[in-house]
Every structure is written in C-alpha cells, then in structure tokens.
Scaffold this motif. Structure first.
Motif, mmCIF file in Angstrom:
data_model
loop_
_atom_site.group_PDB
_atom_site.id
_atom_site.type_symbol
_atom_site.label_atom_id
_atom_site.label_comp_id
_atom_site.label_asym_id
_atom_site.label_seq_id
_atom_site.Cartn_x
_atom_site.Cartn_y
_atom_site.Cartn_z
ATOM 1 N N THR A 193 0.994 -1.111 -0.351
ATOM 2 C CA THR A 193 0.118 0.416 -0.002
ATOM 3 C C THR A 193 1.584 1.077 -0.219
ATOM 4 O OG1 THR A 193 -1.842 -1.357 1.603
ATOM 5 C CG2 THR A 193 -1.907 0.924 2.069
ATOM 6 N N SER A 210 2.856 -6.197 4.474
ATOM 7 C CA SER A 210 4.605 -5.851 4.797
ATOM 8 C C SER A 210 4.714 -4.963 5.872
ATOM 9 C CB SER A 210 5.043 -5.593 3.669
ATOM 10 O OG SER A 210 4.532 -4.083 3.448
ATOM 11 N N THR A 227 3.363 -1.733 6.477
ATOM 12 C CA THR A 227 3.510 -0.470 6.183
ATOM 13 C C THR A 227 2.649 0.733 7.107
ATOM 14 O OG1 THR A 227 2.916 -0.752 3.549
ATOM 15 C CG2 THR A 227 2.838 1.707 4.005
ATOM 16 N N ASP A 250 -1.767 -10.320 10.104
ATOM 17 C CA ASP A 250 -1.639 -11.254 8.920
ATOM 18 C C ASP A 250 -1.741 -12.313 8.811
ATOM 19 O OD1 ASP A 250 -1.024 -9.450 5.609
ATOM 20 O OD2 ASP A 250 -0.910 -11.875 6.186
ATOM 21 N N ASP A 252 -5.904 -14.286 11.763
ATOM 22 C CA ASP A 252 -6.985 -14.226 10.650
ATOM 23 C C ASP A 252 -8.150 -13.432 11.058
ATOM 24 O OD1 ASP A 252 -9.271 -14.594 8.874
ATOM 25 O OD2 ASP A 252 -8.867 -16.906 8.551
ATOM 26 N N ALA A 253 -8.084 -12.092 10.328
ATOM 27 C CA ALA A 253 -9.005 -11.237 10.073
ATOM 28 C C ALA A 253 -10.139 -11.333 10.191
ATOM 29 C CB ALA A 253 -8.779 -10.259 8.738
ATOM 30 N N ASP A 264 -5.685 -20.367 4.300
ATOM 31 C CA ASP A 264 -6.920 -19.361 5.186
ATOM 32 C C ASP A 264 -6.579 -18.097 4.358
ATOM 33 O OD1 ASP A 264 -7.831 -21.266 6.398
ATOM 34 O OD2 ASP A 264 -6.657 -20.937 8.209
ATOM 35 N N ILE A 308 -7.080 -15.153 1.629
ATOM 36 C CA ILE A 308 -8.369 -15.229 1.819
ATOM 37 C C ILE A 308 -8.516 -14.054 -0.125
ATOM 38 C CG2 ILE A 308 -10.669 -13.421 0.859
ATOM 39 C CD1 ILE A 308 -10.632 -12.754 3.745
HETATM 40 C C1 LIG Z 1 -2.556 -6.069 0.053
HETATM 41 S S1 LIG Z 1 -2.266 -7.023 0.864
HETATM 42 C C2 LIG Z 1 -1.793 -5.863 1.794
HETATM 43 C C3 LIG Z 1 -0.436 -4.704 1.710
HETATM 44 C C4 LIG Z 1 -0.293 -4.180 3.112
HETATM 45 N N1 LIG Z 1 -1.039 -3.318 3.699
HETATM 46 C C5 LIG Z 1 1.212 -3.549 3.037
HETATM 47 O O1 LIG Z 1 1.489 -2.382 2.537
HETATM 48 O O2 LIG Z 1 2.224 -3.837 2.488
HETATM 49 C C6 LIG Z 1 -3.090 -8.164 1.690
HETATM 50 C C7 LIG Z 1 -2.737 -8.598 2.792
HETATM 51 O O3 LIG Z 1 -3.986 -9.809 3.265
HETATM 52 C C8 LIG Z 1 -3.592 -10.930 3.880
HETATM 53 N N2 LIG Z 1 -4.917 -11.756 4.379
HETATM 54 C C9 LIG Z 1 -5.593 -12.772 2.971
HETATM 55 N N3 LIG Z 1 -6.071 -13.357 3.706
HETATM 56 C C10 LIG Z 1 -6.033 -12.519 4.748
HETATM 57 C C11 LIG Z 1 -6.842 -13.153 5.977
HETATM 58 N N4 LIG Z 1 -8.081 -14.328 6.399
HETATM 59 N N5 LIG Z 1 -6.806 -12.707 7.469
HETATM 60 C C12 LIG Z 1 -5.261 -12.099 7.458
HETATM 61 N N6 LIG Z 1 -4.517 -11.346 6.521
HETATM 62 C C13 LIG Z 1 -5.255 -12.022 5.115
HETATM 63 C C14 LIG Z 1 -2.110 -11.160 2.955
HETATM 64 O O4 LIG Z 1 -1.535 -12.108 3.374
HETATM 65 C C15 LIG Z 1 -1.670 -10.297 2.898
HETATM 66 O O5 LIG Z 1 -0.288 -10.199 3.408
#
Ligand SMILES: C[S@@+](CC[C@H](N)C(=O)[O-])C[C@H]1O[C@@H](n2cnc3c(N)ncnc32)[C@H](O)[C@@H]1O
Length: 229
Positions: free
Chosen positions: A37, A63, A65, A81, A93-94, A124, A126
């Motif tokens: 992001t 990462s 941010t 995450d 898990d979100a 898991d 998404i």
């Molecule tokens: C678009 S990235 C986020 C980028 C972040 N804002 C950055 O600046 O690096 C989406 C993130 O969602 C995480 N994700 C996917 N499914 C998830 C879940 N069920 N629970 C928590 N995180 C999850 C992925 O591992 C990934 O790191």
C-alpha cells in the motif's frame, strides 16, 4: 516527511503528488511486497481521522506499511496478517480479530482483490479465492463485520480494493460489490480514487494486450472511507 513548526509540510487535503514510500525518517513497509500500500494513503487518513495515541488496526498488514506510518505519527498500532512477513506483525485471521468490541479508533485495510496476487501458501489466505466466486465476497463480509465490531462508534475504516479484468472472464466490479457490502454496516464518508504513476500495466506489452482484447488499462484503486454509526 518534512515538518515545519511541528505541522506536516503537506496538508492532508489531497492524495495527489504525495511523496513516495520513502518519505520521513523511517522506511514504510516493503516496496518489493506484491500489493504494498502507498504509505501516503495511510498517512493521509491518520491526519484526518486520528490523533496522537489513538489505536489503529490493520487486519491484513502485509509488509507492515500501516505499522511504520503509525509509529512515526505516534499512533498506537496493531498489525495482523494470516502470513506475517516480520516479527512485529501478529499472525491472525482477519475474520476473527482478538480485540474487544468498540475499542479501536481507526482501521485501515488493503485486502486481496481476488486471486490475482500470490501472497503466501497459507490455506486461509482470502487471496486464494477468485473474485468471480460469491465465496470471495462472503469471506470479506466476515472481515467487515469484525471491523465493525471492534471500531468505536463514530470512527472510520479505510478499505482499499481494486477491480478485476481477465481476457477469459472479462470485467468483475469487485470494488463496487465490496462497497455495497460495506454500506450494509457503515455510513459512507467518501470514495477516493487512488491513482498510481508507476502502475505495472503502464507498459508496451499491456498496451498491446489492451488493444487486442479491447479493455481499458485500469490505473486506479478505490479507497472507501466508511463510518460506524
Ligand atoms: C494487499 S496485501 C496488504 C498490503 C499491505 N497493506 C502492505 O502495505 O504491505 C493483502 C494481505 O492480506 C493478507 N490476508 C489474506 N487473507 C487473510 C486473512 N484471512 N486474514 C488476515 N490476512 C489475510 C495477505 O497475507 C496479504 O498480506
């Protein structure tokens, strides 16, 4: 970011021409992370919707941010995450966030937009579900409900998401579908179009594909700013 008299040199009135990932004294996230992001998006929301010592949550921190921006702006922050990339990100898990109801001042989330990016091997994630399937939206709705539960009344979530286009399946309006889902729980504050100067699609090969398959080169994402009433 340079500061004059303790105030930010750039006012949070616009997202245009914001400094890149490397503004300020410390690095923000990892620009090599697929789907990172832009730090300025988070910085801008912090200026508008939080004050020092407020607690900010990023349920899909990637990462990191959000953590880096919050620390430099003296906000308390927890980054979760499913597949943490560094020790200060908590594995979670979100769809189930381990926080009390009504306990958070702002949430920022940049969720997967479908299965276009491989984030990790975690089952898991998404981001393994195609945005062409209803399941993708059901799972993100669980995340939205959790965000609504943990936010204090009157506080906002900023949710970044993009649309989907593939030559075999065509256009899928991911952003608008997510907006409609969010509007069931939150009141809209604003919809921002995030444009990026260094889009990966801004290359000759993508221009050729766009002509061949008759699609637009999409150089934007949405930032939905939604308030818990
Ligand atoms: C678009 S990235 C986020 C980028 C972040 N804002 C950055 O600046 O690096 C989406 C993130 O969602 C995480 N994700 C996917 N499914 C998830 C879940 N069920 N629970 C928590 N995180 C999850 C992925 O591992 C990934 O790191």
């Amino acid at each position: 970011m340079e500061r004059e008299n303790g105030k930010p040199a750039i006012e949070p009135t616009t997202l245009w021409d914001f400094p890149k990932q490397s503004y300020g004294k410390t690095p923000k996230g990892n620009w090599k992370f697929n789907g990172v992001t832009p730090a300025g998006v988070i910085w801008n929301m912090l200026q508008r919707y939080t004050k020092e010592s407020d607690i900010v949550i990023d349920p899909m921190c990637g990462s990191g941010t959000t953590i880096d921006v919050c620390k430099e702006e003296h906000r308390k922050v927890i980054g979760y995450d499913i597949a943490p990339t560094r020790p200060d990100i908590i594995q979670n898990d979100a769809r189930k966030i381990p926080l009390e109801n009504d306990s958070v001042d702002m949430v920022f989330i940049d969720s997967p937009y479908g299965d276009n990016v491989k984030y990790s091997d975690h089952p898991d994630c998404i981001g393994k579900i195609s945005a062409e399937k209803d399941e993708f939206y059901h799972e993100l709705e669980k995340v939205a409900k959790e965000i609504h539960r943990i936010l204090k009344k009157g506080k906002v979530v900023g949710w970044v998401i993009g649309d989907h286009w593939r030559s075999n399946s065509g256009f899928v309006p991911v952003g608008i579908t997510i907006y409609q889902m969010l509007a069931k729980y939150f009141e809209p504050v604003d919809i921002i179009c995030l444009t990026r100067k260094h889009q990966r699609s801004n290359t000759d090969i993508w221009k050729q594909r766009a002509v061949q398959h008759n699609f637009y080169l999409r150089g934007f994402k949405y930032l939905f700013i939604m308030r818990k009433c």
